[in-house]
Design an enzyme around this catalytic site. Sequence first.
Site, mmCIF file in Angstrom:
data_model
loop_
_atom_site.group_PDB
_atom_site.id
_atom_site.type_symbol
_atom_site.label_atom_id
_atom_site.label_comp_id
_atom_site.label_asym_id
_atom_site.label_seq_id
_atom_site.Cartn_x
_atom_site.Cartn_y
_atom_site.Cartn_z
ATOM 1 N N CYS A 71 0.835 -1.208 0.000
ATOM 2 C CA CYS A 71 0.000 0.000 0.000
ATOM 3 C C CYS A 71 0.867 1.256 0.000
ATOM 4 O O CYS A 71 1.436 1.616 1.036
ATOM 5 C CB CYS A 71 -0.933 -0.012 1.212
ATOM 6 S SG CYS A 71 -2.016 1.422 1.267
ATOM 7 N N CYS A 79 -0.544 4.139 2.105
ATOM 8 C CA CYS A 79 -0.293 3.991 3.546
ATOM 9 C C CYS A 79 1.182 4.252 3.883
ATOM 10 O O CYS A 79 1.479 4.897 4.887
ATOM 11 C CB CYS A 79 -0.616 2.571 4.023
ATOM 12 S SG CYS A 79 -2.121 1.869 3.363
ATOM 13 N N ASP A 80 2.089 3.728 3.089
ATOM 14 C CA ASP A 80 3.482 3.632 3.528
ATOM 15 C C ASP A 80 4.478 4.564 2.834
ATOM 16 O O ASP A 80 5.638 4.635 3.251
ATOM 17 C CB ASP A 80 3.968 2.181 3.364
ATOM 18 C CG ASP A 80 3.225 1.239 4.315
ATOM 19 O OD1 ASP A 80 2.712 1.730 5.339
ATOM 20 O OD2 ASP A 80 3.157 0.033 4.034
#
Length: 331
Positions: free
Chosen positions: A137, A140-141
Site C-alpha cells: 500500500c 499507507c506507507d
Amino acid sequence: MADLYDCIIVGAGPAGLGAALYSARDNFKTLVLEKFFPGGQIINTDKVENYPGIDSIDGPGLAERLKAQALKFNAEILMGKEVTALKKLDDGKIEVTSGDHKYLARIVILAPGSGYRKLGVPGEDEFRNAGAGVSYCGTCDAPFFRGKEVVSIGGGNTAIEETLHLAKFVDKVTLIHRRDQFRATRILVDELMEKVNQPNSNIIVKYSSVATRIEGADKVQSITLKDLKTENQEDYPCDGVFIFVGMIPNTKFLKNFIELTDAGFIKCESTYMRTAIPGVFAAGDCRVGAAMQLVTAINDGVIAAMMQKQYFRDPNWWNAPATDILQPGGW
Ligand code: NAP
C-alpha cells in the site's frame, strides 16, 4: 430455534466494526462473526497515519479501539467463527451458518475483506512480516520512504496510481511490469509517461521484467530482476519494494449465495451498499469498486448499518434507485 438478530455482520475488519458500532448504537441487536481476530488487514500494519483525526497509531491498537467502541454499545463479537454458508429464507430472514451453529438475521452486512495478491518470491513474506521494506500500500506507507529509492511492481491502475504517489515522496521509484504494455487505463498510462519523460524524472519503467527475489539484511537492500526477453538477471539496489499485483477478495464461501464479479468481488451498488438480495449489504474491500482504504471501508460499513433502518421501515426501499430521496428522518 436459532438466535435472531437484527443485524449480522460477517467479518470484523474496519468495515465490519464500523457497521457494528453504528448498528449497535442504534439499538439494533447486532452480532459480528469473525473467522480470526478483529481488525482485518490493519492488524498487520505497523503505523496508521491516514486515519483522520489520529496523528499516528499502530494497526492492532486501532483495531482494539474499534472493537472496544462497538462492544461499549452492546454489539456481540464472536471470534474464531468462520461463516460457511448463507441462505435467504422464505420469510425474508437470512440464515447464517458457522460450524454447526445457525443464526438468523433480519439483515446481513457482508464485510469479509480481501487480501493482497502476493508475488510469491523469496524474501517477500520475511520483509513484509518484519515491516522491513515490503509493502502492498503506497498510500499507507510512502511517507516512510521519503528520500529513499524504491521499486514498485504491477501494470494495473493501482500500480500506476501508487507509483505516481510514491514519486512525490521518494528519490527514485522504478516500476517493474512483466509485459511491455500496461493493463491500466490510458489516462493513467499517459500521466505516468508524461512524468517519466520529464528531464530528471525520478520515475523509471522497466518492461518485460519480473522480480525473482528480495534481499537484504535487517531491511530490504535489493531486488533481483529478470528480463524476460534476454533472460538476464540483475541485482537492483532499493530500500523498499511495493507490490501492486491485484487483490483477492475473501468471498469463496459466498459463490453459491450471491453474485460475484469474475475476480470474486461482491456485486452491489455503491451508494447504499445494497446487493441484489434484499437485506444483504456488502461493505469494504470485498465489494466491487471499493477504494481499498481503511477510512472508506469504515464508511461503507457505517452506510450499510444506517440503511438497515430504511429497509426495516419500508422493504420496498431496497429496489428504489440510489438517487431516490430518503424518507424524512430516514437516517
Ligand atoms: P489488476 O487490474 O488486476 O492488475 C494487476 C497487475 O498486476 C496486472 O498488470 C498484472 O499483469 C500484474 N500481475 C499480476 N500477477 C503478477 C505477478 N505474479 N507478477 C507480476 N505482475 C503481476 O489489479 P489492480 O491494479 O489492483 O486493480 C484492481 C481493480 O481496481 C481493477 O479493476 C482496477 O481497474 C481497479 N482500480 C481502479 C482505479 C481507478 O479507476 N482509478 C484505481 C485502482 C484500481 P498483467 O497485466 O500482465 O496481467
